[in-house]
Enzyme design. Sequence first.
Site, mmCIF file in Angstrom:
data_model
loop_
_atom_site.group_PDB
_atom_site.id
_atom_site.type_symbol
_atom_site.label_atom_id
_atom_site.label_comp_id
_atom_site.label_asym_id
_atom_site.label_seq_id
_atom_site.Cartn_x
_atom_site.Cartn_y
_atom_site.Cartn_z
ATOM 1 N N LYS A 1 1.543 -8.993 -1.325
ATOM 2 C CA LYS A 1 1.467 -9.055 -2.495
ATOM 3 C C LYS A 1 1.266 -7.660 -3.111
ATOM 4 C CE LYS A 1 -3.123 -9.802 -3.228
ATOM 5 N NZ LYS A 1 -3.409 -7.925 -2.921
ATOM 6 N N LYS B 1 -13.475 -5.666 6.522
ATOM 7 C CA LYS B 1 -13.882 -4.283 5.516
ATOM 8 C C LYS B 1 -15.331 -4.408 4.777
ATOM 9 C CE LYS B 1 -11.275 -2.628 2.265
ATOM 10 N NZ LYS B 1 -10.407 -2.032 1.654
ATOM 11 N N GLY C 1 -3.530 -1.765 5.459
ATOM 12 C CA GLY C 1 -4.082 -1.153 6.170
ATOM 13 C C GLY C 1 -3.679 -1.318 7.592
ATOM 14 N N LYS D 1 0.727 -0.637 -0.144
ATOM 15 C CA LYS D 1 0.366 -0.280 0.046
ATOM 16 C C LYS D 1 0.861 1.337 -0.052
ATOM 17 C CE LYS D 1 -3.623 -2.346 0.500
ATOM 18 N NZ LYS D 1 -5.284 -2.357 0.007
ATOM 19 N N ASP E 1 -0.912 -4.630 -5.064
ATOM 20 C CA ASP E 1 -2.751 -4.843 -4.952
ATOM 21 C C ASP E 1 -3.315 -5.283 -6.474
ATOM 22 O OD1 ASP E 1 -4.169 -2.510 -2.766
ATOM 23 O OD2 ASP E 1 -5.110 -4.062 -3.124
ATOM 24 N N GLU E 2 -4.282 -5.679 -6.310
ATOM 25 C CA GLU E 2 -5.296 -6.344 -7.500
ATOM 26 C C GLU E 2 -5.785 -4.800 -8.846
ATOM 27 O OE1 GLU E 2 -7.959 -3.197 -5.415
ATOM 28 O OE2 GLU E 2 -7.142 -5.314 -4.501
ATOM 29 N N HIS F 1 -6.879 -13.831 -6.912
ATOM 30 C CA HIS F 1 -7.422 -12.711 -6.343
ATOM 31 C C HIS F 1 -9.135 -12.468 -6.605
ATOM 32 C CE1 HIS F 1 -8.643 -8.458 -4.773
ATOM 33 N NE2 HIS F 1 -7.881 -8.147 -4.536
HETATM 34 O O1 LIG Z 1 -7.351 -3.342 -1.568
HETATM 35 C C1 LIG Z 1 -8.021 -3.950 -0.812
HETATM 36 O O2 LIG Z 1 -9.085 -3.881 -0.196
HETATM 37 C C2 LIG Z 1 -7.302 -5.382 0.001
HETATM 38 O O3 LIG Z 1 -5.760 -4.986 -0.766
HETATM 39 C C3 LIG Z 1 -7.245 -5.618 1.309
HETATM 40 O O4 LIG Z 1 -6.797 -3.789 1.604
HETATM 41 P P1 LIG Z 1 -6.710 -3.745 3.523
HETATM 42 O O5 LIG Z 1 -6.236 -4.771 4.222
HETATM 43 O O6 LIG Z 1 -5.781 -2.837 3.453
HETATM 44 O O7 LIG Z 1 -8.462 -3.399 3.701
HETATM 45 C C4 LIG Z 1 -8.005 -6.643 -0.515
HETATM 46 O O8 LIG Z 1 -7.613 -6.390 -2.236
HETATM 47 C C5 LIG Z 1 -8.593 -7.296 0.080
HETATM 48 O O9 LIG Z 1 -8.991 -7.597 0.984
HETATM 49 C C6 LIG Z 1 -9.733 -7.622 -1.514
HETATM 50 O O10 LIG Z 1 -10.986 -8.647 -0.976
HETATM 51 P P2 LIG Z 1 -11.475 -9.635 -0.644
HETATM 52 O O11 LIG Z 1 -10.597 -10.271 0.840
HETATM 53 O O12 LIG Z 1 -13.294 -9.968 0.247
HETATM 54 O O13 LIG Z 1 -11.547 -9.949 -1.633
HETATM 55 MG MG LIG Z 2 -6.612 -5.070 -2.581
#
Ligand SMILES: O=C(O)[C@@](O)(COP(=O)(O)O)[C@H](O)[C@H](O)COP(=O)(O)O
Ligand SMILES: [Mg+2]
Length: 406
Positions: free
Chosen positions: A171, A302, A357, A145, A173-174, A262
Amino acid sequence: MDDLIATYYFRPGDGVTADFAAQAISEEQTTGTWTRLSTVNDHTAYVHAYDGEVMDIVSLGDGGYVTRIRYPYEIFEPGNIPQYLSVVAGNLFGLGKISAVRLLDMDLPDAFRAVHPGPKFGIEGVRKIVGTETSRRPHVGTIIKPKVGLNPKDTAAVAYEAAVGGVDLIKDDETLTDQRFCPLMDRLAAVMDALDKAEQETGHRVLYALNVTTGGDKIVEVGERAVKAGANMLMVDVLTAGFSAVQALAADPAITVPIHVHRTMHGALTRNPHHGIAMRPIAKLVRLCGGDQLHTGTVSGKMGGSAAEVLGDNAILTEPWGPVAPVFPVASGGLHPGKVHAELAALGTEIVLQAGGGIHGHPDGTRAGAAAMRQAVDAFLAGVSAEEYAKTHAELAKALAAWGTV
Ligand SMILES: O=C(O)[C@@](O)(COP(=O)(O)O)[C@H](O)[C@H](O)COP(=O)(O)O
Ligand SMILES: [Mg+2]
């Protein structure tokens, strides 16, 4: 029997009976359409062997129903996951006679599993790489992040801090792929150097899931190039890139590393309890196409979603499936050290706990955030509350002071 049985929740349209609605789904997805066909006649009657069958319809008493539909094995092209989806999750969602329909699950007989080798690594293979096959402790992961914006050098610096702090996985991020501000191969080289340095200092091997999500025309070439250049894990956004992108990478002998999957965009499909596709069928298809790790949600994070669904999806990923290896469930999204106990108590320890975060937002920075996550896991495994453990672990204490516990 090799036929696939799909389970749907549905609500018939106004003035439409449940029988008619369920039959409409079965016909639309197999041999039928909205009217009788002259092309189905005495000579071509053999096509009825490919008709779908409404097995049962259960009223939920609130205007909603659950039906199971049997789809003949022969209407599927073995190995072709996009085609499976076109059958079980195709036009039915747009039928005007149905006001809402949700694919809840699909039973995949052995015949389907037989043509899909599944994950190359799975839980056991990933644990072997990280060195937790004996301890069986949960893995701790982090997402770099901010999601986008950092250049390769600064990305590597964050990765180094997280690695020496104690994470098992880092990893992308997406949304981070091969953008100009952080070219994929430069990022890979910088991060792997940082992880090598961290490993020399800590003796701990950390996985780096490089996001190779891209077009189907080049994802295998990009993946192979990354592995040749030293990548120890790849990541794919399965819903935006497609199941066949993961399948192509997993089936490629040159891809000798695990694949982190992801599910970004899943909420558009999974969120509405009455219409769309539940995570369960998606989880099954990711296991079939060879994903080694998959995001399935949290109980305290979240992102929305029900704990019961997360538990059920994780059970599907880890239960015995003959030769098809179990997939490592990933709990991620809004997690921090104060939520570790709640997650592990609900989901068990055969899991990857991931925090972005919750690590990089730590008052003392990334290294302390990573350490605090590991300390929270150690506390849980020792049967000690986070608050108690924090009395002798400063990083955890700071995290709990900042974010509390759940
Ligand atoms: O971008 C985000 O929100 C995250 O990198 C989490 O970041 P934080 O740890 O900062 O929240 C992931 O992409 C989510 O977990 C995806 O959701 P899921 O795992 O439900 O598919
Ligand atoms: Mg993410």
